[in-house]
Write an enzyme that holds these catalytic residues in place. Structure first.
Site: not given
Length: 295
Positions: A103, A146, A149, A169
């Site tokens: 992200a 991300g 994911e 993370e």
């Protein structure tokens, strides 16, 4: 006469609007692909029948970091592809260096709890997992945070032989927030998922294949072609029945075995209401190629 002219002038824009609404979605998508309407992604059609849509993440300067604008564009593209009758499968890919390195941390750094909770932060990312058409992730390079994911939201993951997967993370003082702890655990089991989430360490494409996270490892330069080839095989089948099959497989992650078997039976029975089921079985009996119409 004046009233009649005024009425015709009033009707003309309405008729033009109605005509535009009736245009096939494929024409709209072709125009969209020709004219770069997106800032962070590139959309094109591939395959001999142009039946596979490719969404390429395109933020090379940020290793395809998933900013809000990029994920919004992915959702918009998927909405258009969902309506396109010519598309039977979608491939999401990045560059050879990075599928998506995570992200966009700079974008989320200043967010508060109140903002995240009130705005349901990252909720719209889930659109990838709710598309009814099959979605294939073609992962080269980094698929971290991300990015990992996003790949796991897809139905099938193909990996380049130098790909790396991870949920780092924890190293930033947070945890995965777009399904990482849930989908990774279901894919590779509790022990490996826990190790990856708690240490932030990455696994290679080969390790991901052995753990069940990806279905195929390909040479870097062949990855996209292999993913498109898989998409073409899917697209040759009935799109209607493919959506049913996808729904049945996804149910396995949400239900008990007994509930899943019931859902499967209902969908199996539903195929007998389709013209494509009749065509497929007739073609088999008559020893010919099936001609599915998606009905």
């Amino acid at each position: 006469m004046a009233a009649a002219c005024a009425l015709r002038r009033l009707r003309l824009p309405l008729l033009l609007s109605a005509a535009a609404a009736r245009r096939p979605p494929r024409r709209f998508l072709a125009a969209a692909a020709a004219a770069p309407q997106f800032q962070y992604i590139v959309v094109e059609k591939r395959g001999s029948a142009q039946s596979v849509a490719v969404i390429r993440l395109n933020r090379p300067q940020a290793l395809n970091a998933l900013c809000d604008g990029l994920m919004t564009e992915v959702s918009e593209a998927l909405d258009a592809l969902e309506r396109d009758p010519g598309v039977g499968a979608v491939v999401i890919t990045g560059s050879e260096k990075a599928f998506a390195a995570g992200a966009d941390i700079k974008e989320m750094q200043g967010r508060t709890f109140q903002e995240c909770y009130a705005g349901n932060f990252l909720a719209h990312w889930n659109r990838v997992s709710t598309v009814r058409k099959p979605v294939i992730a073609a992962v080269n390079g980094y698929a971290l945070g991300g990015g990992c994911e996003l790949a796991m939201m897809c139905d099938i993951i193909y990996a380049g032989e130098k790909a790396q997967f991870g949920q780092p993370e924890i190293l930033l003082g947070t945890i995965p927030g777009a399904g990482g702890t849930q989908r990774l655990t279901r894919a590779v089991g509790k022990s490996l998922a826990m190790e990856m989430v708690l240490t932030g360490e990455r696994i290679s494409a080969q390790e991901a294949k052995a753990a069940g996270l990806v279905s195929r490892v390909c040479p870097v330069d062949k990855l996209l072609d292999e993913a498109v080839s898989c998409g073409e095989k899917i697209a040759r089948n009935s799109k209607l029945v493919a959506a049913m099959a996808k729904e049945a497989v996804n149910a396995a992650f949400e239900m008990t075995l007994a509930e899943g078997n019931k859902a499967e039976k209902r969908l199996f029975h539903a195929t007998f209401a389709t013209d494509d089921r009749k065509e497929g079985m007739s073609a088999f009996v008559e020893k010919r190629q099936a001609n599915f119409k998606d009905h």
